[in-house]
Design a protein around this motif. Sequence first.
Motif, PDB file in Angstrom:
ATOM      1  N   CYS A  28       0.816  -1.226   0.000  1.00 23.64           N
ATOM      2  CA  CYS A  28       0.000   0.000   0.000  1.00 23.64           C
ATOM      3  C   CYS A  28       0.845   1.270   0.000  1.00 23.64           C
ATOM      4  N   GLY A  73      -6.207   5.031   4.207  1.00 30.43           N
ATOM      5  CA  GLY A  73      -6.495   4.601   5.548  1.00 30.43           C
ATOM      6  C   GLY A  73      -7.760   3.737   5.685  1.00 30.43           C
ATOM      7  N   GLY A 130     -13.175  -3.132   1.395  1.00 28.64           N
ATOM      8  CA  GLY A 130     -11.855  -3.543   0.887  1.00 28.64           C
ATOM      9  C   GLY A 130     -11.617  -5.019   1.130  1.00 28.64           C
ATOM     10  N   ARG A 144      -3.107  -9.118   4.967  1.00 34.22           N
ATOM     11  CA  ARG A 144      -4.375  -8.549   5.453  1.00 34.22           C
ATOM     12  C   ARG A 144      -4.711  -9.106   6.838  1.00 34.22           C
ATOM     13  N   MET A 171      -8.499  -7.395  -5.815  1.00 29.56           N
ATOM     14  CA  MET A 171      -7.268  -7.290  -6.598  1.00 29.56           C
ATOM     15  C   MET A 171      -6.978  -8.657  -7.232  1.00 29.56           C
TER      16      MET A 171
HETATM   17  C1  LIG Z   1      -7.423   3.405  -0.162  1.00 26.06           C
HETATM   18  S1  LIG Z   1      -7.173   1.781  -0.637  1.00 26.06           S
HETATM   19  C2  LIG Z   1      -7.671   0.923   0.788  1.00 26.06           C
HETATM   20  C3  LIG Z   1      -9.001   0.936   1.364  1.00 26.06           C
HETATM   21  C4  LIG Z   1      -9.075   0.076   2.616  1.00 26.06           C
HETATM   22  N1  LIG Z   1      -8.265   0.594   3.668  1.00 26.06           N
HETATM   23  C5  LIG Z   1      -8.597  -1.331   2.333  1.00 26.06           C
HETATM   24  O1  LIG Z   1      -7.424  -1.638   2.521  1.00 26.06           O
HETATM   25  O2  LIG Z   1      -9.406  -2.139   1.943  1.00 26.06           O
HETATM   26  C6  LIG Z   1      -8.369   1.453  -1.866  1.00 26.06           C
HETATM   27  C7  LIG Z   1      -8.116   0.230  -2.712  1.00 26.06           C
HETATM   28  O3  LIG Z   1      -7.007   0.373  -3.543  1.00 26.06           O
HETATM   29  C8  LIG Z   1      -6.573  -0.909  -3.945  1.00 26.06           C
HETATM   30  N2  LIG Z   1      -5.099  -0.948  -3.854  1.00 26.06           N
HETATM   31  C9  LIG Z   1      -4.337  -0.495  -2.844  1.00 26.06           C
HETATM   32  N3  LIG Z   1      -3.023  -0.708  -3.113  1.00 26.06           N
HETATM   33  C10 LIG Z   1      -2.961  -1.288  -4.332  1.00 26.06           C
HETATM   34  C11 LIG Z   1      -1.903  -1.767  -5.156  1.00 26.06           C
HETATM   35  N4  LIG Z   1      -0.622  -1.679  -4.782  1.00 26.06           N
HETATM   36  N5  LIG Z   1      -2.218  -2.306  -6.362  1.00 26.06           N
HETATM   37  C12 LIG Z   1      -3.501  -2.401  -6.762  1.00 26.06           C
HETATM   38  N6  LIG Z   1      -4.550  -1.970  -6.021  1.00 26.06           N
HETATM   39  C13 LIG Z   1      -4.284  -1.434  -4.818  1.00 26.06           C
HETATM   40  C14 LIG Z   1      -7.198  -1.912  -2.996  1.00 26.06           C
HETATM   41  O4  LIG Z   1      -8.154  -2.685  -3.684  1.00 26.06           O
HETATM   42  C15 LIG Z   1      -7.859  -1.038  -1.958  1.00 26.06           C
HETATM   43  O5  LIG Z   1      -9.036  -1.572  -1.467  1.00 26.06           O
END
Ligand SMILES: C[S@@+](CC[C@H](N)C(=O)[O-])C[C@H]1O[C@@H](n2cnc3c(N)ncnc32)[C@H](O)[C@@H]1O
Length: 405
Positions: A28, A73, A130, A144, A171
């Motif tokens: 992330c 977050g 998520g 996770r 994903m």
């Molecule tokens: C703000 S993020 C996270 C929301 C929430 N905190 C979670 O983790 O479920 C929104 C979304 O971006 C996607 N995401 C985050 N990092 C990613 C990555 N490196 N590659 C592809 N999708 C990503 C995930 O599906 C995630 O749910």
Amino acid sequence: MSVRNFTDLPPLSLYIHIPWCLKKCPYCDFNSHENRHDVLPEQQYVDALLADLQQELPEIWGRQIVSIFIGGGTPSLFSASAIDSLLSGVRALTAASPTVEITMEANPGTFEQKKFRDFREAGINRLSIGVQSFNDQCLNALGRVHDSGEAERAFVMAREAGFDNINIDLMYGLPEQSLTMAHADLSTAINLQPEHISYYQLTLEPNTLFASQPPALPHDDIRWDMHTQGVQLLSEHGFKRYEVSAYARDNNTCQHNQNYWLYGDYVGIGAGAHGKLSMAATGEIVRRWKRKHPTQYLEHAHSEQRIGGQHTVTAEDTALDFLMNALRLTDGFTIPLFQLHTGMALHQWQTVINKAIDDGLLETKGVSLSTTEHGFDYLNELLERFIPDEAEHRYPVIPLLQSKD
Ligand SMILES: C[S@@+](CC[C@H](N)C(=O)[O-])C[C@H]1O[C@@H](n2cnc3c(N)ncnc32)[C@H](O)[C@@H]1O
Ligand code: SF4
């Protein structure tokens, strides 16, 4: 190049960032921080958000808010009463109709799910869960904190709490994931019958643990097959792909993200939040972001010091800035909308556009311009054609979305 002239301003959204998570996921790159406090400084942060918004008001007087998105977050870590006082404060400060779309991101987990009904009562009317995968092996590889059972229960509990507009984030291309496993994940999501699915390919983002210690990912060809399999499966079950990674059933598109993609305006409040505002008086488009670290943001939220930086979109950069967003939409955009949302005429870029049409990357339908299927495979190359000379050296890195859903 000519200067901007706004006959009318684009629709205005509000993005609210909540920067804490239970644990930082290794893939992330969002502005998320492991919660090291026993108790989150909720009230202090809500006060900071409202003070931040109040200081933005002179830039948006008289404009209606068309959508609100609380992203992170993990916003669902906040108590329902904190979300309630946040939304009450927002309503008191701004003009937002009671039916406006208000999305909140939520992570699966017993602690969060218990609060869904109260979040709904506080005014959240769209939940983005998520999930990432329904496979325990994959969830474990992604670091996770929830398991597959909790993910399914989160969806069921969201429905029981009265949410009739739910997104599932999934994903694919995950460590040790096979084509069959990706198919099973998507089928489980489809069977739950959410209104919306965001289906992202896992990317190894710089400055993440996965970038420094990359896991073994499925081969490129397998990841491509996962993508095409996903597009087909979703389409067979009535999910229309309307953006690179976004699929909606019965037209339940995300109003908030659509406003981003169509180059609408948005105010961003909270640690690291980005905003974009068009100024009728000066003809400027200003991008502004807030201090990234929660501690520093909290410290400075009541003053100008809350602003991390600001940048005015130049006339030359306009087409790239607009197209980086709008060409992600499968239906593209109309030429009059470009003029309305940028204050400039598109014909200044006609030569580049004609060449992209000749090369099969763009197509016109009536007054609309959109990316062809071939163009979607080469989106970055297509956008590079709109980079003005030497712009690479002065164009700041701006995230396409604050939140991927
Ligand atoms: C703000 S993020 C996270 C929301 C929430 N905190 C979670 O983790 O479920 C929104 C979304 O971006 C996607 N995401 C985050 N990092 C990613 C990555 N490196 N590659 C592809 N999708 C990503 C995930 O599906 C995630 O749910
Ligand atoms: S993916 Fe979600 S839960 Fe994980 S660190 Fe990022 S924002 Fe937090």
